[in-house]
Enzyme design. Structure first.
Site, PDB file in Angstrom:
ATOM      1  N   ASP A 138     -41.111 -24.279 -52.102  1.00 53.61           N
ATOM      2  CA  ASP A 138     -41.368 -24.493 -50.679  1.00 53.61           C
ATOM      3  C   ASP A 138     -42.726 -25.170 -50.529  1.00 53.61           C
ATOM      4  O   ASP A 138     -43.656 -24.891 -51.300  1.00 53.61           O
ATOM      5  CB  ASP A 138     -41.366 -23.164 -49.923  1.00 53.61           C
ATOM      6  N   ASP A 154     -33.930 -26.471 -46.788  1.00 55.24           N
ATOM      7  CA  ASP A 154     -33.915 -25.557 -45.644  1.00 55.24           C
ATOM      8  C   ASP A 154     -33.703 -26.320 -44.338  1.00 55.24           C
ATOM      9  O   ASP A 154     -32.972 -25.863 -43.452  1.00 55.24           O
ATOM     10  CB  ASP A 154     -35.234 -24.782 -45.566  1.00 55.24           C
TER      11      ASP A 154
END
Length: 204
Positions: A138, A154
């Protein structure tokens, strides 16, 4: 000489081959999300310092490289293998539905979902600490909008789910048949198969 379908009152269904390109659209959308996700993640791992915030557009957009062992907001970080199994199931279900797919909107939704799921699933299968409990990369931080760090996969999943809500609200079917046409077909089926009626003299 046999009657033509028009003369006999039956409806001529459009050939399925006319929309066989729609499943291809799903695969193209999924491939675009997946490739972009993996390429950018590889760049992040090679170039960004882990755990440090790098401003891009001030407070609006920042890079913050972290390795996420769990789901969104790093929840259930000790159950990475569960998310691996769930992601694999989602991929199988989407691929199974391709054969029925005739709707552009459903194709885009499933493509976004498939690409996003495959992006994070690839991390769990190939990145440290190893198969099948790898940590998801991330790096996107937008603290003004959401208190979480996320990635392109995402984003594909979230945009896909928003599209799914719209598809559900408008009642768009997976096979691409317009609602009005579906209703007309049901009504035509009823008219072509009337219930037995009694004659005026009372005899059946």
């Amino acid at each position: 000489m046999s009657e033509t379908p028009e003369a006999s009152g039956t409806t001529v269904e459009q050939p399925a081959s006319r929309k066989r390109w729609i499943p291809l659209l799903l695969l193209l959308v999924a491939a675009a999300v997946f490739i972009a996700d993996q390429l950018v993640k590889n760049w992040v791992v090679a170039n960004l310092p882990e755990g440090e915030t790098v401003p891009v557009l001030g407070e609006f957009l920042q890079w913050h490289f972290v390795r996420n062992p769990g789901a969104a907001f790093s929840m259930a970080s000790g159950s990475t293998w569960i998310f691996t199994i769930l992601a694999a199931v989602v991929v199988v279900v989407i691929l199974w539905q391709i054969r029925r797919l005739r709707s552009i909107s459903w194709s885009i939704f499933l493509g976004l979902l498939l690409g996003g799921v495959l992006g994070n699933l690839t991390d769990r299968l190939t990145r440290d600490p190893g198969f099948p409990v790898g940590h998801v990369i991330d790096f996107i931080s937008t603290p003004w909008m959401i208190p979480a760090i996320y990635n392109i996969a995402d984003m594909g999943i979230v945009v896909g789910m928003v599209l799914f809500v719209l598809i559900t609200l408008f009642g768009l079917p997976l096979d691409g048949t317009p609602r009005a046409r579906r209703g007309a077909k049901v009504e035509q089926d009823r008219e072509s198969d009337p219930e037995p009626s009694e004659s005026n003299d009372g005899t059946p």
